[in-house]
Design a protein around this motif. Structure first.
Motif, short mmCIF file in Angstrom:
data_model
loop_
_atom_site.label_atom_id
_atom_site.label_comp_id
_atom_site.label_asym_id
_atom_site.label_seq_id
_atom_site.Cartn_x
_atom_site.Cartn_y
_atom_site.Cartn_z
N TRP A 68 0.83 -1.21 0.00
CA TRP A 68 0.00 0.00 0.00
C TRP A 68 0.86 1.25 0.00
O TRP A 68 0.51 2.25 -0.64
CB TRP A 68 -0.93 0.01 1.21
N PHE A 69 1.97 1.21 0.71
CA PHE A 69 2.90 2.35 0.72
C PHE A 69 3.41 2.64 -0.69
O PHE A 69 3.43 3.78 -1.14
CB PHE A 69 4.06 2.07 1.67
N LEU A 70 3.84 1.58 -1.38
CA LEU A 70 4.36 1.75 -2.75
C LEU A 70 3.29 2.27 -3.69
O LEU A 70 3.58 3.08 -4.59
CB LEU A 70 4.92 0.42 -3.27
N LEU A 71 2.05 1.82 -3.51
CA LEU A 71 0.96 2.30 -4.34
C LEU A 71 0.81 3.82 -4.21
O LEU A 71 0.69 4.52 -5.21
CB LEU A 71 -0.35 1.61 -3.93
N PHE A 104 -4.18 13.38 8.89
CA PHE A 104 -3.78 12.83 10.18
C PHE A 104 -2.30 12.47 10.19
O PHE A 104 -1.59 12.73 11.16
CB PHE A 104 -4.64 11.59 10.48
N PHE A 105 -1.83 11.90 9.08
CA PHE A 105 -0.41 11.53 8.98
C PHE A 105 0.48 12.77 9.02
O PHE A 105 1.49 12.80 9.71
CB PHE A 105 -0.16 10.75 7.68
N ARG A 106 0.09 13.80 8.27
CA ARG A 106 0.90 15.03 8.24
C ARG A 106 0.95 15.70 9.61
O ARG A 106 1.95 16.31 9.97
CB ARG A 106 0.35 15.99 7.19
N GLN A 110 5.77 10.45 11.56
CA GLN A 110 6.14 9.05 11.38
C GLN A 110 5.71 8.15 12.54
O GLN A 110 5.48 6.95 12.35
CB GLN A 110 7.66 8.94 11.21
N TRP A 111 5.54 8.74 13.74
CA TRP A 111 5.16 7.92 14.88
C TRP A 111 3.77 7.33 14.72
O TRP A 111 3.45 6.31 15.33
CB TRP A 111 5.27 8.72 16.17
N VAL A 112 2.93 7.97 13.89
CA VAL A 112 1.58 7.45 13.69
C VAL A 112 1.65 6.11 12.95
O VAL A 112 0.80 5.24 13.14
CB VAL A 112 0.71 8.47 12.93
N VAL A 113 2.68 5.91 12.11
CA VAL A 113 2.87 4.63 11.42
C VAL A 113 3.12 3.53 12.45
O VAL A 113 2.59 2.41 12.33
CB VAL A 113 4.04 4.72 10.42
N PHE A 114 3.91 3.83 13.47
CA PHE A 114 4.18 2.87 14.54
C PHE A 114 2.94 2.63 15.38
O PHE A 114 2.53 1.49 15.61
CB PHE A 114 5.32 3.40 15.43
N ALA A 115 2.30 3.72 15.83
CA ALA A 115 1.18 3.62 16.77
C ALA A 115 -0.03 2.90 16.17
O ALA A 115 -0.70 2.12 16.86
CB ALA A 115 0.77 5.01 17.26
N PRO A 129 -1.41 6.95 2.87
CA PRO A 129 -0.99 8.35 3.00
C PRO A 129 0.49 8.52 3.30
O PRO A 129 1.09 9.52 2.92
CB PRO A 129 -1.85 8.89 4.16
N ALA A 130 1.09 7.53 3.97
CA ALA A 130 2.54 7.59 4.19
C ALA A 130 3.27 7.55 2.85
O ALA A 130 4.26 8.27 2.64
CB ALA A 130 3.00 6.44 5.07
N GLY A 131 2.77 6.73 1.92
CA GLY A 131 3.35 6.69 0.58
C GLY A 131 3.07 7.96 -0.19
O GLY A 131 3.94 8.48 -0.89
N LEU A 132 1.84 8.48 -0.08
CA LEU A 132 1.48 9.72 -0.77
C LEU A 132 2.33 10.89 -0.29
O LEU A 132 2.61 11.82 -1.04
CB LEU A 132 0.00 10.03 -0.55
N ALA A 133 2.72 10.85 1.00
CA ALA A 133 3.58 11.90 1.55
C ALA A 133 5.05 11.67 1.22
O ALA A 133 5.91 12.47 1.60
CB ALA A 133 3.39 11.97 3.06
N HIS A 134 5.33 10.58 0.52
CA HIS A 134 6.70 10.21 0.12
C HIS A 134 7.63 10.13 1.33
O HIS A 134 8.76 10.63 1.31
CB HIS A 134 7.25 11.19 -0.93
N MET A 135 7.12 9.49 2.37
CA MET A 135 7.96 9.19 3.53
C MET A 135 9.13 8.34 3.06
O MET A 135 8.99 7.53 2.13
CB MET A 135 7.11 8.41 4.56
#
Length: 199
Positions: A68-71, A104-106, A110-115, A129-135
């Motif tokens: 999903w991140f890559l997408l 929400f991610f912005r 990055q801690w939201v990915v963990f939580a 959204p982490a992928g869309l934000a190009h984390m």
């Protein structure tokens, strides 16, 4: 059917759990709570050991979320929008959901990915959204891996505790039935209430 699912997970061994955990995070056929819970029962019975089970389950979770991140990372907002507009009903995903998750991610970083590895409904959604934000890829993978590791360890421990009780297999069978019915019901509700104009 419930006993068949339990048997399938146990007979699949580590590779079976790995494959199911990858699929569960792309499109959930069986919830991770069941997969790792059955793994925990197998640990209690001595047919599996804790650390290899935790490793394969966590790597499977990480790879499934990475899809999903890559997408999001490769498609971006411009190309993802037409995809959601066309297939949103069957993906049970509205554009509004993606925008909310991205905001929400912005806001939380990055801690939201963990939580959110501990959230049954949002742990996969946040990968997009982490992928869309190009984390950064390595950062996403690290936070996802360790968040999934903590969650999977808790599920394995829960399965081990459950195995101590008489009738654990029957309890787990009912849990599988309830979760399966819940997932199917949620999916059908999302399809039935999907609003193309909002998406």
């Amino acid at each position: 059917m419930n006993h068949w699912i339990i048997h399938l997970i146990e007979q699949g061994g580590y590779w079976g759990i790995f494959a199911l955990m990858v699929l569960e995070n792309v499109f959930p056929p069986i919830p991770s709570e069941i997969i790792m819970g059955v793994g925990g029962i197998a640990v209690a019975r001595g047919s599996m050991t804790f650390w290899p089970l935790l490793l394969v389950g966590t790597v499977g979770s990480t790879i499934g979320n990475y899809v999903w991140f890559l997408l999001g990372d490769r498609f971006g907002y411009a190309r993802l929008l037409p995809l959601v507009r066309r297939w949103g009903r069957w993906m049970t995903m509205e554009w509004q959901d993606i925008e909310k998750a991205s905001a929400f991610f912005r806001s939380h970083g990055q801690w939201v990915v963990f939580a959110l590895r501990f959230s049954p409904f949002l742990r996969t959604m946040i990968s997009l959204p982490a992928g869309l934000a190009h984390m950064k890829h390595w950062r996403f993978l690290v936070f996802t891996f360790f968040g999934a590791a903590v969650w999977n360890a808790l599920l394995i421990h829960g399965g081990r505790l459950l195995a101590r009780f008489t009738g654990a297999q029957e309890v787990l069978g009912w849990a599988i039935a309830a979760l399966t019915a819940g997932v199917i019901g949620w999916y059908l509700w999302r399809v039935a209430t999907w609003n193309k104009n909002r998406a």
